[in-house]
Structures are given as C-alpha cells and as structure tokens.
Write an enzyme that holds these catalytic residues in place. Structure first.
Site, short mmCIF file in Angstrom:
data_model
loop_
_atom_site.label_atom_id
_atom_site.label_comp_id
_atom_site.label_asym_id
_atom_site.label_seq_id
_atom_site.Cartn_x
_atom_site.Cartn_y
_atom_site.Cartn_z
N GLY A 45 38.38 2.33 4.36
CA GLY A 45 38.44 1.09 5.11
C GLY A 45 38.66 -0.08 4.17
O GLY A 45 38.26 -0.01 3.00
N GLN A 50 38.80 -8.62 1.20
CA GLN A 50 38.74 -7.83 -0.03
C GLN A 50 40.03 -7.92 -0.84
O GLN A 50 40.07 -7.52 -2.00
CB GLN A 50 38.45 -6.36 0.29
N CYS A 98 31.56 0.69 -1.21
CA CYS A 98 32.51 -0.37 -0.88
C CYS A 98 33.44 -0.56 -2.07
O CYS A 98 32.98 -0.58 -3.22
CB CYS A 98 31.73 -1.66 -0.61
N LEU A 99 34.74 -0.68 -1.80
CA LEU A 99 35.70 -0.85 -2.89
C LEU A 99 35.45 -2.14 -3.67
O LEU A 99 35.87 -2.26 -4.81
CB LEU A 99 37.13 -0.84 -2.33
N HIS A 140 30.85 -1.79 8.98
CA HIS A 140 30.96 -2.18 7.57
C HIS A 140 32.13 -3.14 7.37
O HIS A 140 31.99 -4.20 6.74
CB HIS A 140 31.14 -0.92 6.70
N GLU A 141 33.29 -2.76 7.92
CA GLU A 141 34.48 -3.61 7.73
C GLU A 141 34.36 -4.93 8.49
O GLU A 141 34.77 -5.98 8.00
CB GLU A 141 35.75 -2.85 8.15
N HIS A 144 32.56 -7.53 6.65
CA HIS A 144 33.35 -8.25 5.64
C HIS A 144 33.96 -9.53 6.24
O HIS A 144 34.09 -10.53 5.55
CB HIS A 144 34.49 -7.37 5.11
ZN ZN Z 1 33.35 -2.85 1.95
#
Ligand code: ZN
Length: 182
Positions: A45, A50, A98-99, A140-141, A144
């Site tokens: 995701g 991000q 998370c990236l 989660h996304e 963001h």
């Molecule tokens: Zn994330």
C-alpha cells in the site's frame, strides 16, 4: 517512474491531505508511478503523502500475499478522496510496517470492519465494506491522508521502546534499498 519515498520525520507525512478533482494534472501517470514505486519497495500500500503529495489518493495491491492468502490475489485498489463512513467497534490486533518507517513493525489495533466511500481512477464512486486484513490495510493508508502514522496507534510502552529507532530514521541513519527523501 519510481518516486522517492518520504521517511518518518518529514512534515508532509503529518499534514491533512486535500481532495482532488478529475482534472488533477497527469493523474493516471501519477497512479502508475505510485504503483511502480510501491512494487519496487515491496510494499502492498502507498498513500500520496508518502511520495510528497498532500492529496487524498492511495493505492493498494495485496497480490504479493496471495500464496498464503489466495483471497487477496485480486485485491488491487485505487482510492481517491476516500471517506470512512463507518468502522466497527470491534478491533483486531495485527502486525504492521510502513515504507516511510523502514525496519519497524509493531502490533496495531484496527477496526475489524469498515465501510468506505471512494472514487476510483476513473472517478467512479464506490461505497464498499471490507473486513479483516483488507480493512487493516485500507485503514493504514487512510490514516496517511489524515497525517497519522501507525506508530501513533501503538501502546505507549512500545512507542518508548522504538523511540531511538525512530530518531535514527529522522536523522537519516537508516538503510533502505529504495529511493527515499531524508
Ligand atoms: Zn504507511
């Protein structure tokens, strides 16, 4: 095109993102770039903040998990201007990474069930319900887009325990095999 990913400590990750319209410049290309960036980093995701864009856009593809979870094989989504309509009171605990926060994974409580409205890449409106792992990834996304990170939702004791790791990311002391903004 692979875009650099913003890491923990970058202020764009803490902003509330803004809605976009169908005439957002090069939207299709941006969506393609976000998928490419996500796949390159082995993510499932990615939200626009991000990659430095404070807009309400996220992409998800759970196909990489299909070996253990065949039901996730076809789960590929683009969500534009999503609005969380309902969430269950019942929560499940699950591990998340998370990236933007490389090298850290923690148990995070999430609603077991959600109902969400969003526009797809063709600006078609959808209202859908999701459960369990799918609901977790979407939450989660979605977070963001609100400037919230999964580390905000973990137990205070755990947050204390990973504090030095987070500080290292802020200072740029982190190994990452994908392109990042420090
Ligand atoms: Zn994330």
């Amino acid at each position: 095109m692979i875009l650099p990913i913003d890491l923990y400590g970058n202020s764009v990750l803490r902003k509330e993102s803004e809605e976009i319209t169908a005439d957002y410049p090069d939207l299709k290309q941006l969506i393609n770039n976000m998928f490419e960036t996500m796949y390159n980093a082995d993510g499932i995701g990615l939200a626009a903040p991000q990659v430095g864009l404070s807009i309400r856009l996220l992409v998800i593809d759970l196909a990489p998990l299909k070996e253990d979870n065949p039901e996730l094989a076809q789960f590929k989504k683009v969500m534009i201007n999503p609005i969380m309509l309902e969430v269950s009171e019942e929560e499940l605990i699950g591990s998340e990474g998370c990236l933007s926060i490389p090298g850290i994974s923690e148990d995070v409580p999430r609603s077991q069930w959600i109902k969400i409205q969003y526009y797809d890449e063709n600006f078609k409106l959808h209202v859908e319900e999701f459960e369990d792992f799918k609901a977790r990834v979407i939450q989660h996304e979605y977070d963001h887009l609100e400037g919230i990170l999964f580390t905000d939702r973990i137990k205070p004791l755990r947050r204390q325990m990973i504090k030095s790791k987070l500080n290292n990311i802020v200072k740029g002391k982190v190994d990452c095999k994908y392109k990042v903004v420090r």
